[in-house]
Design a protein around this motif. Structure first.
Motif, PDB file in Angstrom:
ATOM      1  N   SER A  94     -14.858  12.189  84.645  1.00 53.23           N
ATOM      2  CA  SER A  94     -14.253  13.406  85.201  1.00 53.23           C
ATOM      3  C   SER A  94     -15.515  14.400  84.494  1.00 53.23           C
ATOM      4  CB  SER A  94     -12.915  13.936  84.846  1.00 53.23           C
ATOM      5  OG  SER A  94     -12.754  13.752  83.345  1.00 53.23           O
ATOM      6  N   SER A  95     -15.927  14.312  83.489  1.00 59.09           N
ATOM      7  CA  SER A  95     -16.963  15.561  83.156  1.00 59.09           C
ATOM      8  C   SER A  95     -18.096  15.499  83.979  1.00 59.09           C
ATOM      9  CB  SER A  95     -17.162  15.411  81.885  1.00 59.09           C
ATOM     10  OG  SER A  95     -17.926  14.072  81.442  1.00 59.09           O
ATOM     11  N   ASN A  96     -18.672  14.262  84.445  1.00 55.12           N
ATOM     12  CA  ASN A  96     -19.538  14.265  85.277  1.00 55.12           C
ATOM     13  C   ASN A  96     -19.409  14.560  86.710  1.00 55.12           C
ATOM     14  OD1 ASN A  96     -20.976  13.215  83.106  1.00 55.12           O
ATOM     15  ND2 ASN A  96     -21.721  11.554  84.029  1.00 55.12           N
ATOM     16  N   ILE A  97     -18.052  14.588  86.994  1.00 55.27           N
ATOM     17  CA  ILE A  97     -17.830  14.797  88.512  1.00 55.27           C
ATOM     18  C   ILE A  97     -17.688  16.620  88.213  1.00 55.27           C
ATOM     19  CG2 ILE A  97     -15.549  14.905  89.996  1.00 55.27           C
ATOM     20  CD1 ILE A  97     -15.211  12.105  89.163  1.00 55.27           C
ATOM     21  N   GLY A  98     -17.322  17.043  87.298  1.00 50.98           N
ATOM     22  CA  GLY A  98     -17.086  18.442  87.029  1.00 50.98           C
ATOM     23  C   GLY A  98     -18.723  18.812  87.375  1.00 50.98           C
ATOM     24  N   ASP A  99     -19.499  18.316  86.732  1.00 53.34           N
ATOM     25  CA  ASP A  99     -20.791  18.699  86.711  1.00 53.34           C
ATOM     26  C   ASP A  99     -21.460  18.742  88.084  1.00 53.34           C
ATOM     27  OD1 ASP A  99     -21.138  19.242  83.970  1.00 53.34           O
ATOM     28  OD2 ASP A  99     -22.037  17.165  83.639  1.00 53.34           O
ATOM     29  N   LEU A 126      -9.064   9.818  89.984  1.00 58.16           N
ATOM     30  CA  LEU A 126     -10.274  10.195  90.504  1.00 58.16           C
ATOM     31  C   LEU A 126     -10.932   9.109  91.099  1.00 58.16           C
ATOM     32  CD1 LEU A 126     -11.496  12.990  87.938  1.00 58.16           C
ATOM     33  CD2 LEU A 126     -10.208  13.371  90.088  1.00 58.16           C
ATOM     34  N   ARG A 127     -11.618   9.399  92.420  1.00 60.51           N
ATOM     35  CA  ARG A 127     -12.040   8.134  93.131  1.00 60.51           C
ATOM     36  C   ARG A 127     -13.775   8.682  93.204  1.00 60.51           C
ATOM     37  NH1 ARG A 127      -8.646   5.370  91.414  1.00 60.51           N
ATOM     38  NH2 ARG A 127      -6.713   5.297  92.277  1.00 60.51           N
ATOM     39  N   SER A 128     -14.357   7.438  93.457  1.00 58.58           N
ATOM     40  CA  SER A 128     -15.753   7.610  93.958  1.00 58.58           C
ATOM     41  C   SER A 128     -15.968   7.891  95.550  1.00 58.58           C
ATOM     42  CB  SER A 128     -16.826   6.922  93.380  1.00 58.58           C
ATOM     43  OG  SER A 128     -16.300   5.381  93.903  1.00 58.58           O
ATOM     44  N   GLY A 129     -16.846   8.320  95.979  1.00 58.07           N
ATOM     45  CA  GLY A 129     -17.121   8.146  97.380  1.00 58.07           C
ATOM     46  C   GLY A 129     -17.950   9.552  97.945  1.00 58.07           C
ATOM     47  N   GLN A 130     -17.627   9.804  99.159  1.00 60.94           N
ATOM     48  CA  GLN A 130     -18.392  11.239  99.874  1.00 60.94           C
ATOM     49  C   GLN A 130     -17.499  11.845 100.287  1.00 60.94           C
ATOM     50  OE1 GLN A 130     -21.447   9.880 102.288  1.00 60.94           O
ATOM     51  NE2 GLN A 130     -22.346  12.273 102.634  1.00 60.94           N
ATOM     52  N   TYR A 131     -17.236  13.086  99.851  1.00 60.04           N
ATOM     53  CA  TYR A 131     -16.099  14.163 100.282  1.00 60.04           C
ATOM     54  C   TYR A 131     -16.676  15.192 100.882  1.00 60.04           C
ATOM     55  CZ  TYR A 131     -13.575  11.209  97.067  1.00 60.04           C
ATOM     56  OH  TYR A 131     -12.952   9.953  96.406  1.00 60.04           O
ATOM     57  N   ASP A 132     -15.802  15.864 101.938  1.00 63.37           N
ATOM     58  CA  ASP A 132     -16.241  17.024 102.708  1.00 63.37           C
ATOM     59  C   ASP A 132     -15.318  17.932 102.088  1.00 63.37           C
ATOM     60  OD1 ASP A 132     -18.349  15.984 104.117  1.00 63.37           O
ATOM     61  OD2 ASP A 132     -17.075  15.058 105.666  1.00 63.37           O
ATOM     62  N   ILE A 133     -15.778  19.020 101.227  1.00 64.67           N
ATOM     63  CA  ILE A 133     -14.811  20.122 100.612  1.00 64.67           C
ATOM     64  C   ILE A 133     -15.261  21.407 101.308  1.00 64.67           C
ATOM     65  CG2 ILE A 133     -14.033  20.939  98.436  1.00 64.67           C
ATOM     66  CD1 ILE A 133     -15.027  18.191  97.215  1.00 64.67           C
ATOM     67  N   SER A 134     -14.610  22.236 101.439  1.00 62.90           N
ATOM     68  CA  SER A 134     -14.521  23.617 101.688  1.00 62.90           C
ATOM     69  C   SER A 134     -14.934  24.378 100.599  1.00 62.90           C
ATOM     70  CB  SER A 134     -13.370  24.054 102.648  1.00 62.90           C
ATOM     71  OG  SER A 134     -13.443  25.429 102.934  1.00 62.90           O
ATOM     72  N   LYS A 144      -7.325  17.357  93.859  1.00 65.27           N
ATOM     73  CA  LYS A 144      -6.543  16.255  94.730  1.00 65.27           C
ATOM     74  C   LYS A 144      -7.243  15.712  95.970  1.00 65.27           C
ATOM     75  CE  LYS A 144      -2.061  18.769  94.096  1.00 65.27           C
ATOM     76  NZ  LYS A 144      -0.924  19.488  94.829  1.00 65.27           N
ATOM     77  N   ILE A 145      -8.244  16.492  96.459  1.00 66.18           N
ATOM     78  CA  ILE A 145      -9.267  15.558  97.442  1.00 66.18           C
ATOM     79  C   ILE A 145      -9.878  14.678  96.742  1.00 66.18           C
ATOM     80  CG2 ILE A 145     -11.293  16.054  98.899  1.00 66.18           C
ATOM     81  CD1 ILE A 145     -10.443  18.813  99.402  1.00 66.18           C
ATOM     82  N   ILE A 146     -10.211  14.721  95.523  1.00 64.16           N
ATOM     83  CA  ILE A 146     -11.319  13.536  95.075  1.00 64.16           C
ATOM     84  C   ILE A 146     -10.002  12.629  94.279  1.00 64.16           C
ATOM     85  CG2 ILE A 146     -12.568  13.354  93.121  1.00 64.16           C
ATOM     86  CD1 ILE A 146     -13.780  15.958  93.423  1.00 64.16           C
TER      87      ILE A 146
END
Length: 150
Positions: A94-99, A126-134, A144-146
Protein backbone atom coordinates in the motif's frame (compact mmCIF):
# COMPACT_ATOMS: atom_id res chain seq x y z
CA UNK A 1 37.70 -32.97 35.94
CA UNK A 2 34.42 -34.61 35.00
CA UNK A 3 32.52 -32.26 37.33
CA UNK A 4 34.23 -29.30 35.71
CA UNK A 5 33.09 -30.42 32.22
CA UNK A 6 29.54 -30.99 33.48
CA UNK A 7 29.42 -27.50 35.02
CA UNK A 8 30.80 -25.97 31.81
CA UNK A 9 28.16 -27.84 29.79
CA UNK A 10 25.39 -26.63 32.13
CA UNK A 11 26.60 -23.03 31.83
CA UNK A 12 26.71 -23.35 28.03
CA UNK A 13 23.16 -24.75 27.93
CA UNK A 14 21.91 -21.99 30.26
CA UNK A 15 23.53 -19.30 28.10
CA UNK A 16 21.98 -20.75 24.94
CA UNK A 17 18.57 -20.82 26.68
CA UNK A 18 18.94 -17.15 27.63
CA UNK A 19 19.96 -16.23 24.08
CA UNK A 20 16.90 -18.01 22.65
CA UNK A 21 14.58 -16.32 25.20
CA UNK A 22 16.10 -12.90 24.45
CA UNK A 23 15.70 -13.47 20.71
CA UNK A 24 12.04 -14.45 21.09
CA UNK A 25 11.27 -11.45 23.34
CA UNK A 26 13.06 -9.12 20.91
CA UNK A 27 11.12 -10.55 17.93
CA UNK A 28 7.78 -10.14 19.74
CA UNK A 29 8.67 -6.57 20.72
CA UNK A 30 9.60 -5.69 17.14
CA UNK A 31 6.39 -7.17 15.74
CA UNK A 32 4.24 -5.35 18.29
CA UNK A 33 6.06 -2.07 17.66
CA UNK A 34 5.72 -2.52 13.90
CA UNK A 35 1.96 -3.08 14.06
CA UNK A 36 1.26 -0.63 16.90
CA UNK A 37 0.34 2.12 14.49
CA UNK A 38 -2.74 0.12 13.47
CA UNK A 39 -3.91 -0.15 17.07
CA UNK A 40 -3.27 3.51 17.87
CA UNK A 41 -3.31 5.62 14.70
CA UNK A 42 -1.94 9.13 15.10
CA UNK A 43 -4.62 10.76 12.97
CA UNK A 44 -7.24 12.96 14.54
CA UNK A 45 -10.90 12.56 13.76
CA UNK A 46 -12.03 15.16 11.29
CA UNK A 47 -15.68 15.96 10.74
CA UNK A 48 -16.63 16.66 7.16
CA UNK A 49 -18.73 19.78 6.68
CA UNK A 50 -21.67 17.92 5.15
CA UNK A 51 -22.02 15.67 8.20
CA UNK A 52 -22.72 18.48 10.66
CA UNK A 53 -26.25 18.62 12.03
CA UNK A 54 -28.45 21.45 10.86
CA UNK A 55 -30.39 23.26 13.54
CA UNK A 56 -33.56 25.05 12.61
CA UNK A 57 -35.22 27.66 14.77
CA UNK A 58 -38.91 26.69 14.92
CA UNK A 59 -39.87 29.64 17.14
CA UNK A 60 -38.94 32.36 14.69
CA UNK A 61 -41.63 34.15 12.72
CA UNK A 62 -41.88 33.74 9.01
CA UNK A 63 -40.93 36.91 7.21
CA UNK A 64 -42.28 37.31 3.74
CA UNK A 65 -39.85 38.83 1.36
CA UNK A 66 -41.01 40.99 -1.49
CA UNK A 67 -40.93 39.44 -4.89
CA UNK A 68 -37.68 40.06 -6.67
CA UNK A 69 -36.74 39.68 -10.26
CA UNK A 70 -34.57 36.73 -10.94
CA UNK A 71 -31.33 37.39 -12.68
CA UNK A 72 -30.33 34.76 -15.13
CA UNK A 73 -26.71 33.90 -15.13
CA UNK A 74 -25.09 31.59 -17.54
CA UNK A 75 -23.48 28.70 -15.77
CA UNK A 76 -20.56 27.37 -17.72
CA UNK A 77 -20.88 23.75 -18.70
CA UNK A 78 -19.08 21.39 -16.44
CA UNK A 79 -15.78 20.36 -17.93
CA UNK A 80 -15.14 16.73 -18.59
CA UNK A 81 -13.27 15.16 -15.68
CA UNK A 82 -9.64 14.36 -16.29
CA UNK A 83 -9.14 10.60 -16.27
CA UNK A 84 -5.74 9.29 -15.23
CA UNK A 85 -4.75 5.71 -15.99
CA UNK A 86 -2.77 4.17 -13.14
CA UNK A 87 -0.95 0.86 -13.41
CA UNK A 88 -0.28 -1.03 -10.18
CA UNK A 89 2.15 -3.96 -10.46
CA UNK A 90 1.35 -7.28 -8.81
CA UNK A 91 2.49 -7.54 -5.18
CA UNK A 92 2.82 -3.79 -4.65
CA UNK A 93 2.37 -2.83 -0.95
CA UNK A 94 0.00 0.00 0.00
CA UNK A 95 2.86 2.44 0.64
CA UNK A 96 4.13 1.97 -2.92
CA UNK A 97 0.57 2.26 -4.28
CA UNK A 98 0.37 5.57 -2.42
CA UNK A 99 3.63 6.65 -4.10
CA UNK A 100 2.22 5.76 -7.53
CA UNK A 101 -0.95 7.75 -6.83
CA UNK A 102 1.12 10.67 -5.50
CA UNK A 103 3.28 10.67 -8.65
CA UNK A 104 0.11 10.84 -10.77
CA UNK A 105 -1.33 13.70 -8.71
CA UNK A 106 -4.30 11.74 -7.35
CA UNK A 107 -3.46 11.98 -3.64
CA UNK A 108 -1.86 14.68 -1.50
CA UNK A 109 0.40 12.29 0.43
CA UNK A 110 1.25 8.62 0.72
CA UNK A 111 0.57 8.67 4.48
CA UNK A 112 -2.92 10.06 3.91
CA UNK A 113 -3.62 7.22 1.44
CA UNK A 114 -2.33 4.56 3.86
CA UNK A 115 -4.40 6.02 6.71
CA UNK A 116 -7.57 5.91 4.57
CA UNK A 117 -6.84 2.30 3.56
CA UNK A 118 -6.49 1.35 7.23
CA UNK A 119 -9.58 3.36 8.19
CA UNK A 120 -11.66 1.50 5.58
CA UNK A 121 -10.00 -1.81 6.58
CA UNK A 122 -9.04 -2.59 2.98
CA UNK A 123 -5.33 -3.37 3.40
CA UNK A 124 -5.74 -6.91 2.11
CA UNK A 125 -8.23 -5.95 -0.60
CA UNK A 126 -5.96 -3.73 -2.71
CA UNK A 127 -5.48 -5.27 -6.15
CA UNK A 128 -2.94 -4.91 -8.90
CA UNK A 129 -3.99 -3.88 -12.37
CA UNK A 130 -4.71 -0.87 -14.51
CA UNK A 131 -7.27 1.64 -13.26
CA UNK A 132 -8.86 4.70 -14.84
CA UNK A 133 -9.34 7.18 -12.02
CA UNK A 134 -10.90 10.62 -12.30
CA UNK A 135 -8.64 13.47 -11.19
CA UNK A 136 -11.44 14.88 -8.98
CA UNK A 137 -12.15 11.58 -7.18
CA UNK A 138 -12.11 11.65 -3.40
CA UNK A 139 -9.52 9.66 -1.47
CA UNK A 140 -12.17 7.17 -0.34
CA UNK A 141 -13.33 6.65 -3.93
CA UNK A 142 -9.76 6.03 -5.07
CA UNK A 143 -9.18 3.44 -2.33
CA UNK A 144 -12.44 1.68 -3.19
CA UNK A 145 -11.58 1.63 -6.90
CA UNK A 146 -8.21 -0.01 -6.24
CA UNK A 147 -9.82 -2.46 -3.79
CA UNK A 148 -12.54 -3.28 -6.37
CA UNK A 149 -15.19 -2.18 -3.84
CA UNK A 150 -16.98 0.28 -6.10
Amino acid sequence: MKDYLEKAKDILYNISDYIIMFTIILAIGLIIGWRLDILFPQTTAMVEPNTLAKVEDTNSKTIEKPETKSIETKVPKKEEPIIITVSIPKGTPSSNIGDILLDNGLVASTKEFEDKVQQLDLEKSLRSGQYDISKDSSLEEIVKIIANQK
